[in-house]
Design an enzyme around this catalytic site. Sequence first.
Site, PDB file in Angstrom:
ATOM      1  N   LYS A 188     -16.073  31.560  24.482  1.00 44.98           N
ATOM      2  CA  LYS A 188     -16.406  30.210  23.999  1.00 44.98           C
ATOM      3  C   LYS A 188     -15.215  29.275  24.150  1.00 44.98           C
ATOM      4  O   LYS A 188     -15.372  28.082  24.438  1.00 44.98           O
ATOM      5  CB  LYS A 188     -16.846  30.281  22.530  1.00 44.98           C
ATOM      6  CG  LYS A 188     -17.166  28.919  21.895  1.00 44.98           C
ATOM      7  CD  LYS A 188     -18.259  28.180  22.638  1.00 44.98           C
ATOM      8  CE  LYS A 188     -18.897  27.076  21.814  1.00 44.98           C
ATOM      9  NZ  LYS A 188     -18.021  26.130  21.154  1.00 44.98           N
ATOM     10  N   GLU A 195     -15.659  22.398  29.340  1.00 48.24           N
ATOM     11  CA  GLU A 195     -16.345  21.204  28.828  1.00 48.24           C
ATOM     12  C   GLU A 195     -15.412  19.992  28.862  1.00 48.24           C
ATOM     13  O   GLU A 195     -15.811  18.901  29.258  1.00 48.24           O
ATOM     14  CB  GLU A 195     -16.811  21.483  27.404  1.00 48.24           C
ATOM     15  CG  GLU A 195     -17.520  20.345  26.703  1.00 48.24           C
ATOM     16  CD  GLU A 195     -17.842  20.727  25.268  1.00 48.24           C
ATOM     17  OE1 GLU A 195     -17.404  19.994  24.358  1.00 48.24           O
ATOM     18  OE2 GLU A 195     -18.515  21.753  25.063  1.00 48.24           O
TER      19      GLU A 195
END
Length: 339
Positions: A188, A195
């Site tokens: 993550k 991102e």
Amino acid sequence: MQLGMIGLGRMGANMVRRLQKAGHKCVVFDRSAEAVKQLAAEGATGAASLDDFITRLEKPRAIWLMVPAAVVDATIAELVPKLAKDDILIDGGNSYYIDDIRRAKELAPKNIHYVDVGTSGGVWGLERGYCQMIGGETSTVQRLDPIFKALAPGPGDIPRTPGREKASGTSEEGYLHCGPSGAGHFVKMVHNGIEYGLMAAYAEGLNILKHANAGHAKREVDAETTPLRDPEHYQYDLNLADIAEVWRRGSVIASWLLDLTAISLFEQPALDRYSGRVSDSGEGRWTILAAIESTAPAPVLTAALYERFTSRGESDFADKLLSAMRFQFGGHVEKKSGH
């Protein structure tokens, strides 16, 4: 299954709603009594305190923490004396994976299982589901599988990757046991680093399009202003909302982030609601640290992180120093901001 949820913010509350919709039973606690009251009205079992919360959970307990990374250790410290053998603590926030490794080791002698779940989905997760990247013992993760499956988006209408019909596992469902303790948050962490880079690319590209009308602007003629050699090359007043929309349709840069960008530009073309101060919650930094320590070059992700620092004024002193040096060696006087 029954699950206890601590932390009923934007994601935690909606995760409870999604679980209950799938038939699971949830016991909920938050420092905000109003947040507990709201979910209790929707069918959850509300708890007035951590002691009350613990007594309402059936053994062996499964407790999901959806709290800021900075308070996970304090929350675990409060919970551990109240827990019993084979209880499970799940951290679904954005903790540093190194902390997960430590916590799992500290809890193991107490026979308390620890699972780290990197959770992506944001405020849209109730409707779309949550992509989950999971770390922990295989047997514990398997025990929680009904919870992960209910939270996950499922295969939906996304076409199968060619050849994957021969593969097994849960990745097509939108959740994955990535490995031992820390693996979920490690994956993550890098997800969020990517991102940052994707967001920066969209932002920079659309900003270039916004400046495509530079040839219309009156420019100062002085030693402090670089001349625009060919103003006729920059005569475009472009509709950014329409451009973002057309890119969503069949373009190779289509993505959910672009979908969200298109929404923002359509709702508010000048983005007057925003100041441009961009926060970072840690994952981008940790991604770059991992890249440095493992010698994996990451220039794009690093630049995207530094741009977030710049947006918050962290480069102001450096910029002032540049201006001071120009004045010292050439007598260059600063132009007012915006000129």
